[in-house]
Design an enzyme around this catalytic site. Structure first.
Site, PDB file in Angstrom:
ATOM      1  N   ARG A   1      -6.861  12.157  -6.398  1.00  0.00           N
ATOM      2  CA  ARG A   1      -7.263  10.933  -6.029  1.00  0.00           C
ATOM      3  C   ARG A   1      -6.717  10.554  -7.263  1.00  0.00           C
ATOM      4  NH1 ARG A   1      -5.197  11.488  -2.213  1.00  0.00           N
ATOM      5  NH2 ARG A   1      -5.967  10.645  -0.172  1.00  0.00           N
TER       6      ARG A   1
ATOM      7  N   HIS B   1       3.319   9.749  -4.968  1.00  0.00           N
ATOM      8  CA  HIS B   1       2.030  10.262  -4.171  1.00  0.00           C
ATOM      9  C   HIS B   1       2.922  11.076  -2.907  1.00  0.00           C
ATOM     10  CE1 HIS B   1      -2.070   9.601  -2.316  1.00  0.00           C
ATOM     11  NE2 HIS B   1      -1.746  10.960  -1.683  1.00  0.00           N
TER      12      HIS B   1
ATOM     13  N   GLU C   1      -3.140   2.657  -7.381  1.00  0.00           N
ATOM     14  CA  GLU C   1      -1.904   2.654  -6.464  1.00  0.00           C
ATOM     15  C   GLU C   1      -1.091   1.755  -5.669  1.00  0.00           C
ATOM     16  OE1 GLU C   1      -2.037   7.143  -5.892  1.00  0.00           O
ATOM     17  OE2 GLU C   1      -1.051   6.625  -4.315  1.00  0.00           O
TER      18      GLU C   1
END
Ligand code: 8YV
Length: 323
Positions: free
Chosen positions: A242, A289, A271
């Site tokens: 993360r 991602h 993000e």
């Protein structure tokens, strides 16, 4: 009895959407737009099950909305740091996730980033595309070896162990790890992995450091300016966990000042609005991602959500209960 009302917040693989349509009164998101907090609140008021993903922020302020109909959050993903779990518990919401099915694909992306960062893959691609490549020469774009190098893993769960397997058996890498409790002895023996006492002890020994801990308050900025200073100047940092595990500004400074050689990132703080400082760094490899983004994995993740919803509505114990 009428079928439960289910909301899917983003587009899912078609085969799973079809199954959902057969089993439930389902609302899909045909234009795939990210939901606002207001839309999420309304969803909680209107549906029996809401199936969010990492881009749906569900803090207490959203989960505590009045007149909720929702009883279960069937999260599409293994990580659930976008959901305030304490608030969900307090609100009597059930939460499930999708562990196990994305292990190999996420470890593959971590290995992809390690190789790209080590061998300057993205930079080379940019050079060729720019028309600036003047031809082969003995000292051009020299980089670091992967085979036989030392890989340090922060967190040693399923994905870290899968990456360690690829790195050790495929690339002859030496494996170090940090984990609160000792790992399974058979796994450790297979990987010849060595457990370090703490992050500080491990970092100076690594050629590559890969992050595999959960996100959230406990691991926020675990990699900070101080710890980046413990890494070798030739080392690379890989993050498929993360974004908030790493202090972005500290990493940008370390990369800019060449205090570490490179970083391979699949996840970011805030993000998708990553820190603009990353964009001009040649030694940062940036992916959007993609950890679990294979057709088979995303389909399996959808199937996991289906299995959890089915168990929930049948009154059975959930295969993947978080709360
Ligand atoms: C997903 C992930 O793409 O499962 C996770 O935790 O980070 C990725 O596999 C994403 O979270 C989907 O919600």
């Amino acid at each position: 009895m009428s079928k439960p009302k289910v909301l899917i917040t983003r587009r899912w693989p078609e085969s799973v959407e079809l199954k959902l349509q057969q089993r439930y009164q389902v609302t899909l998101n045909p234009d795939d737009h990210p939901f606002s907090a207001e839309e999420l609140k309304q969803a909680l008021q209107q549906y029996d099950a809401v199936c969010p993903s990492v881009c749906d922020s569900l803090p207490a302020e959203v989960l505590n909305v009045a007149d909720k109909r929702c009883k279960i959050l069937g999260n599409f993903g293994v990580g659930y740091n976008h959901i305030d779990i304490a608030a969900a518990r307090q609100q009597g919401l059930t939460v499930s996730n999708t562990p196990g099915v994305l292990t190999e694909s996420t470890a593959d992306i971590a290995m992809t980033l390690l190789l790209m960062s080590a061998r300057r893959g993205a930079e080379g691609d940019r050079l060729v595309r720019s028309g600036g490549w003047s031809g082969w020469c003995p000292t051009q774009m020299m980089s670091s070896d992967v085979t036989g190098a030392t890989l340090g893993l922060i967190g040693f769960g399923r994905i870290a162990q899968a990456m360690a397997g690829k790195a050790h058996h495929g690339f002859g890498m030496k494996i170090l790890y940090v984990k609160p409790s000792p790992a399974d002895p058979a796994t450790v023996a297979d990987l010849q992995a060595i457990r370090c006492n703490n992050v500080e002890q491990m970092l100076p020994q690594c050629d590559y450091v890969s992050l595999h801990c959960p996100g959230g308050a406990e691991t926020r900025h675990l990699i900070n300016a101080e710890r980046l200073r413990l890494m070798k100047p030739s080392a690379h940092l890989i993050n498929t966990a993360r974004g908030d595990v790493v202090d972005s500004q500290a990493l940008i400074d370390a990369l800019r000042e060449r205090r570490i050689a490179g970083a391979g990132l699949d996840v970011y703080e805030n993000e998708p609005k990553l820190h603009p400082g990353f964009l001009s760094l040649e030694n940062a490899t940036l992916l959007p991602h993609l950890g679990s983004a294979t057709i088979a994995t995303r389909t399996a993740m959808g199937e996991k959500v289906l299995a959890n919803l089915e168990a929930f509505f049948a009154g059975r114990e959930l295969p993947d209960r978080v709360v």
